[in-house]
Design an enzyme around this catalytic site. Structure first.
Site, PDB file in Angstrom:
ATOM      1  N   CYS A   1      -3.011   7.136  -5.060  1.00  0.00           N
ATOM      2  CA  CYS A   1      -2.628   5.761  -5.367  1.00  0.00           C
ATOM      3  C   CYS A   1      -3.759   4.813  -4.993  1.00  0.00           C
ATOM      4  O   CYS A   1      -4.299   4.873  -3.888  1.00  0.00           O
ATOM      5  CB  CYS A   1      -1.351   5.439  -4.593  1.00  0.00           C
ATOM      6  SG  CYS A   1      -1.290   3.838  -3.831  1.00  0.00           S
ATOM      7  N   GLU A   2      -4.141   3.968  -5.938  1.00  0.00           N
ATOM      8  CA  GLU A   2      -5.313   3.121  -5.682  1.00  0.00           C
ATOM      9  C   GLU A   2      -5.014   1.943  -4.757  1.00  0.00           C
ATOM     10  O   GLU A   2      -5.920   1.273  -4.295  1.00  0.00           O
ATOM     11  CB  GLU A   2      -5.921   2.631  -7.005  1.00  0.00           C
ATOM     12  CG  GLU A   2      -5.092   1.635  -7.765  1.00  0.00           C
ATOM     13  CD  GLU A   2      -5.752   1.250  -9.087  1.00  0.00           C
ATOM     14  OE1 GLU A   2      -6.557   2.026  -9.616  1.00  0.00           O
ATOM     15  OE2 GLU A   2      -5.443   0.151  -9.579  1.00  0.00           O
ATOM     16  N   HIS A   3      -3.739   1.710  -4.479  1.00  0.00           N
ATOM     17  CA  HIS A   3      -3.397   0.603  -3.575  1.00  0.00           C
ATOM     18  C   HIS A   3      -3.441   1.019  -2.110  1.00  0.00           C
ATOM     19  O   HIS A   3      -3.721   0.204  -1.248  1.00  0.00           O
ATOM     20  CB  HIS A   3      -2.002   0.060  -3.906  1.00  0.00           C
ATOM     21  CG  HIS A   3      -1.902  -0.467  -5.308  1.00  0.00           C
ATOM     22  ND1 HIS A   3      -0.831  -0.218  -6.129  1.00  0.00           N
ATOM     23  CD2 HIS A   3      -2.782  -1.196  -6.034  1.00  0.00           C
ATOM     24  CE1 HIS A   3      -1.052  -0.792  -7.306  1.00  0.00           C
ATOM     25  NE2 HIS A   3      -2.222  -1.387  -7.276  1.00  0.00           N
ATOM     26  N   HIS A   4      -3.137   2.287  -1.835  1.00  0.00           N
ATOM     27  CA  HIS A   4      -3.082   2.743  -0.447  1.00  0.00           C
ATOM     28  C   HIS A   4      -3.974   3.946  -0.170  1.00  0.00           C
ATOM     29  O   HIS A   4      -4.064   4.388   0.967  1.00  0.00           O
ATOM     30  CB  HIS A   4      -1.632   3.085  -0.069  1.00  0.00           C
ATOM     31  CG  HIS A   4      -0.672   1.948  -0.243  1.00  0.00           C
ATOM     32  ND1 HIS A   4       0.071   1.774  -1.391  1.00  0.00           N
ATOM     33  CD2 HIS A   4      -0.380   0.907   0.568  1.00  0.00           C
ATOM     34  CE1 HIS A   4       0.812   0.671  -1.262  1.00  0.00           C
ATOM     35  NE2 HIS A   4       0.544   0.127  -0.092  1.00  0.00           N
TER      36      HIS A   4
ATOM     37  N   GLN B   1       0.114   5.290 -11.508  1.00  0.00           N
ATOM     38  CA  GLN B   1       0.776   6.282 -12.373  1.00  0.00           C
ATOM     39  C   GLN B   1       0.891   5.795 -13.820  1.00  0.00           C
ATOM     40  O   GLN B   1       0.754   6.574 -14.763  1.00  0.00           O
ATOM     41  CB  GLN B   1       2.163   6.590 -11.788  1.00  0.00           C
ATOM     42  CG  GLN B   1       2.858   7.742 -12.496  1.00  0.00           C
ATOM     43  CD  GLN B   1       4.217   8.044 -11.897  1.00  0.00           C
ATOM     44  OE1 GLN B   1       4.426   7.899 -10.695  1.00  0.00           O
ATOM     45  NE2 GLN B   1       5.156   8.468 -12.733  1.00  0.00           N
TER      46      GLN B   1
ATOM     47  N   HIS C   1       5.513   9.263  -4.464  1.00  0.00           N
ATOM     48  CA  HIS C   1       4.373   8.536  -3.899  1.00  0.00           C
ATOM     49  C   HIS C   1       4.470   8.510  -2.379  1.00  0.00           C
ATOM     50  O   HIS C   1       5.431   7.978  -1.830  1.00  0.00           O
ATOM     51  CB  HIS C   1       4.356   7.102  -4.449  1.00  0.00           C
ATOM     52  CG  HIS C   1       4.044   7.036  -5.916  1.00  0.00           C
ATOM     53  ND1 HIS C   1       2.911   6.442  -6.403  1.00  0.00           N
ATOM     54  CD2 HIS C   1       4.705   7.524  -6.992  1.00  0.00           C
ATOM     55  CE1 HIS C   1       2.886   6.545  -7.729  1.00  0.00           C
ATOM     56  NE2 HIS C   1       3.973   7.203  -8.114  1.00  0.00           N
TER      57      HIS C   1
ATOM     58  N   CYS D   1       2.862   6.752  -0.384  1.00  0.00           N
ATOM     59  CA  CYS D   1       2.826   5.374   0.146  1.00  0.00           C
ATOM     60  C   CYS D   1       4.225   4.776   0.219  1.00  0.00           C
ATOM     61  O   CYS D   1       4.467   3.840   0.964  1.00  0.00           O
ATOM     62  CB  CYS D   1       1.877   4.494  -0.668  1.00  0.00           C
ATOM     63  SG  CYS D   1       2.333   4.291  -2.391  1.00  0.00           S
TER      64      CYS D   1
HETATM   65 ZN   LIG Z   1       0.553   3.066  -3.055  1.00  0.00          ZN
END
Ligand SMILES: [Zn+2]
Length: 178
Positions: free
Chosen positions: A71-74, A112, A140, A142
């Protein structure tokens, strides 16, 4: 990379010289090289030589392709199953190649929704087929080990192109079969 990991170990309050952690920066660095290898692969090399002529116009489905991404956010993993279906227009693709295409876009920082779309667009481009459907179901980390801590939720995304988008019958057949 190893320097950064050493810094990170210090930053979270650990001692990078502690026995168990001494080789960790090297291992983490190697692991990250692998889980982001999609950036360094060439799509043409993956598909090359695996396109075959075929007269069939019937739906081809490969389901339950394992998918692992970050995941590119976390920068935490998300993982699950990917299902790909297409209707050929003169060409079919070697069966393992759909999985390779999924990996090519999975092995990098992702969301995703975008991963699903990139797989369907690529299959459409490479095969020039009548239509493509891609569905990904993933969990996920995260969401599971931080934040809302929902361990049993999964996210489902779909991307339909060509006949899979235009014809409810085709889409239904695909969804029923996966
Ligand atoms: Zn994430």
């Amino acid at each position: 990379m190893e320097k950064i990991i050493t810094e990170m170990i210090k930053e979270i309050g650990e001692d990078p010289k502690r026995k168990g952690l001494q080789d960790t920066p090297k291992r983490v660095s190697k692991a990250w090289e692998y889980i982001t290898k999609g950036y360094r692969e060439n799509l043409d090399d993956i598909v090359n030589g695996a396109l075959f002529d075929s007269d069939t116009r019937d739906m081809v489905i490969v389901k339950d392709i394992e998918i692992y991404s970050m995941c590119e956010h976390h920068m935490l993993p998300f993982f699950g199953k990917c299902h790909v279906g297409y209707i050929p227009n003169g060409k079919v693709l070697g069966v393992s190649k759909l999985a390779r295409i999924a990996d090519h876009f999975g092995r990098r920082l992702q969301i995703q929704e975008q991963l699903t779309h990139q797989i369907s667009t690529t299959v459409m481009d490479v095969l020039g087929c009548e239509g493509v459907g891609v569905v990904i179901e993933a969990k996920h980390l995260c969401m599971m080990m931080r934040g809302v801590e929902k361990q049993n939720s999964s996210m489902v995304t779909s991307s339909m192109q060509g006949q899979f988008r235009n014809s409810a019958k085709t889409r239904e057949e695909f969804l029923r079969l996966i």
